[in-house]
Design a protein around this motif. Structure first.
Motif, short mmCIF file in Angstrom:
data_model
loop_
_atom_site.label_atom_id
_atom_site.label_comp_id
_atom_site.label_asym_id
_atom_site.label_seq_id
_atom_site.Cartn_x
_atom_site.Cartn_y
_atom_site.Cartn_z
N HIS A 205 0.83 -1.31 -0.07
CA HIS A 205 0.02 0.06 -0.06
C HIS A 205 0.83 1.29 -0.02
CE1 HIS A 205 -3.92 -2.09 0.50
NE2 HIS A 205 -3.16 -2.80 1.39
N ARG A 206 2.01 1.13 0.73
CA ARG A 206 2.70 2.33 0.82
C ARG A 206 3.39 2.41 -0.71
NH1 ARG A 206 6.61 3.23 6.06
NH2 ARG A 206 4.32 3.62 6.76
N VAL A 207 3.91 1.47 -1.04
CA VAL A 207 4.49 1.43 -2.30
C VAL A 207 3.70 2.27 -3.41
CG1 VAL A 207 5.28 0.17 -4.55
CG2 VAL A 207 6.02 -0.38 -2.05
N ALA A 215 5.15 8.67 -12.70
CA ALA A 215 4.93 8.49 -14.07
C ALA A 215 4.29 6.97 -14.06
CB ALA A 215 6.17 8.35 -14.82
N ALA A 216 4.35 6.16 -12.99
CA ALA A 216 3.72 4.91 -13.03
C ALA A 216 2.23 5.09 -12.91
CB ALA A 216 4.46 4.12 -11.98
N GLY A 217 1.58 6.04 -12.41
CA GLY A 217 0.35 6.20 -12.02
C GLY A 217 -0.73 5.94 -13.20
N SER A 218 -1.82 5.46 -12.89
CA SER A 218 -2.63 4.79 -13.82
C SER A 218 -4.10 4.77 -13.28
CB SER A 218 -2.30 3.56 -14.77
OG SER A 218 -2.54 2.59 -13.84
N TRP A 219 -5.18 4.40 -13.97
CA TRP A 219 -6.59 4.30 -13.61
C TRP A 219 -6.82 3.01 -13.04
CZ3 TRP A 219 -10.16 0.68 -13.70
CH2 TRP A 219 -11.37 0.97 -13.20
N GLN A 220 -5.96 1.88 -13.46
CA GLN A 220 -5.88 0.58 -12.95
C GLN A 220 -5.25 0.66 -11.66
OE1 GLN A 220 -7.42 -2.06 -14.28
NE2 GLN A 220 -8.23 -1.02 -16.07
N MET A 221 -4.13 1.45 -11.37
CA MET A 221 -3.64 1.44 -10.21
C MET A 221 -4.22 2.08 -9.08
SD MET A 221 0.31 3.13 -9.24
CE MET A 221 1.26 2.07 -10.35
N GLU A 222 -5.13 3.01 -9.50
CA GLU A 222 -5.69 3.94 -8.53
C GLU A 222 -7.00 3.10 -7.97
OE1 GLU A 222 -8.52 8.13 -7.92
OE2 GLU A 222 -7.12 7.77 -9.74
N ASN A 223 -7.57 2.55 -8.99
CA ASN A 223 -8.94 1.66 -8.76
C ASN A 223 -8.88 0.13 -8.50
OD1 ASN A 223 -11.26 3.84 -9.48
ND2 ASN A 223 -9.57 4.14 -10.99
N ARG A 224 -7.71 -0.31 -8.79
CA ARG A 224 -7.59 -1.91 -8.48
C ARG A 224 -6.28 -2.40 -7.59
NH1 ARG A 224 -11.79 -1.79 -10.02
NH2 ARG A 224 -12.84 -2.63 -11.70
N HIS A 225 -5.62 -1.44 -7.23
CA HIS A 225 -4.37 -2.01 -6.33
C HIS A 225 -4.94 -2.65 -4.91
CE1 HIS A 225 -4.66 1.93 -4.04
NE2 HIS A 225 -4.02 1.19 -3.41
N ALA A 226 -5.67 -2.00 -4.37
CA ALA A 226 -6.26 -2.38 -3.07
C ALA A 226 -7.02 -3.77 -3.16
CB ALA A 226 -7.33 -1.45 -2.37
N THR A 227 -7.82 -3.94 -4.12
CA THR A 227 -8.24 -5.39 -4.33
C THR A 227 -7.42 -6.38 -4.63
OG1 THR A 227 -9.21 -4.65 -6.32
CG2 THR A 227 -10.75 -4.55 -4.32
N MET A 228 -6.32 -5.84 -5.32
CA MET A 228 -5.45 -6.88 -5.84
C MET A 228 -4.58 -7.34 -4.74
SD MET A 228 -4.28 -5.20 -9.42
CE MET A 228 -3.24 -6.49 -9.92
N ILE A 229 -4.26 -6.51 -3.99
CA ILE A 229 -3.47 -6.82 -2.58
C ILE A 229 -4.23 -7.78 -1.61
CG2 ILE A 229 -2.35 -5.72 -0.37
CD1 ILE A 229 -1.84 -3.31 -2.23
N ASP A 230 -5.83 -7.47 -1.52
CA ASP A 230 -6.26 -8.23 -0.72
C ASP A 230 -6.85 -9.37 -1.40
OD1 ASP A 230 -6.24 -6.36 1.20
OD2 ASP A 230 -8.02 -5.36 0.54
N ASP A 231 -6.33 -9.98 -2.60
CA ASP A 231 -6.71 -11.11 -3.13
C ASP A 231 -8.30 -11.36 -3.52
OD1 ASP A 231 -5.63 -13.31 -4.78
OD2 ASP A 231 -6.26 -14.68 -3.03
N HIS A 232 -8.73 -10.09 -3.89
CA HIS A 232 -10.26 -10.04 -3.85
C HIS A 232 -10.76 -9.75 -5.57
CE1 HIS A 232 -14.66 -9.12 -3.54
NE2 HIS A 232 -14.41 -7.83 -3.98
#
Length: 296
Positions: A205-207, A215-232
């Motif tokens: 989450h901190r990463v 420059a790495a930011g994207s819609w996918q990063m903003e909207n999907r990283h949390a559920t990905m980390i949670d395996d949801h």
């Protein structure tokens, strides 16, 4: 020639079509709907007050404009050109808009069929997912004639925040292919980044909080990283549908002699997810595949 649009039909009330048609009803248009599962059409009518009909043709009868959002090329042909298809009832001077993500070849086929009936046609695939449909904030990529687009645009803006004519019939579908090609690579890159961070013992989450501001930011990063980390992954745009879209992209690429090596590779990664039983998982489940492979 100006067109007055007050009566519309919406064919296909899935996770996208249901809220899209709802925006039209809330805007004060008379909305007639059809869905293959009639109970869903009934539920829509109960919620929004429009009328539901037993066939696409019945829903289209008397409509100034018909929208479709169904599954694939074959579904589009059935609801458009079949015995009970919308073209059997659409009057000359009306409009047909296809929001289905389908092939450019089909768009050109429908454009000609509509011309033969004196009907305008626009292929108008969308991006933004269920959330965008519910919030009326979709990106709509259109192919068709300027006059038809001008008539349809005010209606499309009831659920689209960016509605753009990309060129003649088929151009909307070709633009949607570019969209899906870009998303495939982005999601795989995000999955690999999160997997790497996890293996390195970093706070994922901190990463993301740090790198999303660069420059790495994207819609996918903003909207999907949390559920990905949670395996949801029981949400969002299904892997099965993404594979359908990527097949369209890869088929078109072969015709254009365009090279899509990353897209082809990610398509095979999605095939792996299907074999894991994840056909209905969100496309961000690419991380689950990496986690599984690192544990075997």
């Amino acid at each position: 020639m100006s067109r007055t649009i007050s009566k519309v039909a919406f064919i296909g009330l899935g996770v996208m079509g249901y809220p899209m048609a709802g925006h039209l009803a809330r805007a004060g248009l008379e909305v007639r709907v059809y869905n293959r599962t009639s109970a869903r059409a009934q539920a829509w009518s109960d919620e929004h007050g429009g009328s539901h009909h037993p066939t696409p043709a019945a829903a289209a009868d008397g409509a100034d404009l018909v929208m479709m959002c169904v599954g694939n090329d074959d579904d589009v042909r059935q609801v458009t050109l079949g015995n009970d298809g919308v073209l059997s009832r659409l009057a000359a001077g009306s409009l047909l808009i296809d929001h289905t993500t389908a092939s450019a070849t089909l768009a050109e086929e429908l454009d000609q069929a509509c011309r033969d009936h004196g009907v305008g046609f626009i292929d108008a695939p969308v991006s933004g997912g269920q959330q965008g449909a519910e919030n009326g904030a979709l990106t709509i990529m259109c192919g068709g004639q300027e006059e038809d687009f001008g008539a349809a645009r005010p209606v499309l803006e009831h659920y689209g925040r960016a509605v753009t004519l990309m060129g003649p019939a088929g151009s909307g579908q070709l633009t949607k292919m570019v969209n899906q090609i870009c998303i495939a690579g982005l999601v795989q890159g995000l999955a690999e980044g999160l997997h790497f961070a996890e293996q390195a013992g970093l706070d994922q989450h901190r990463v993301i909080d740090v790198i999303s501001k660069g420059a790495a930011g994207s819609w996918q990063m903003e909207n999907r990283h949390a559920t990905m980390i949670d395996d949801h992954y029981q949400h969002g745009f299904a892997v099965d549908w993404m594979r359908k879209d990527l097949d369209i992209c890869l088929t078109q690429a072969r015709e254009l002699e365009a090279q899509l090596p990353v897209t082809a590779l990610v398509d095979q990664f999605y095939a792996d997810i299907q074999s894991m039983g994840g056909g209905r998982w969100d496309t961000s489940s690419l991380l689950k595949r990496l986690r599984r492979n690192s544990n075997t």
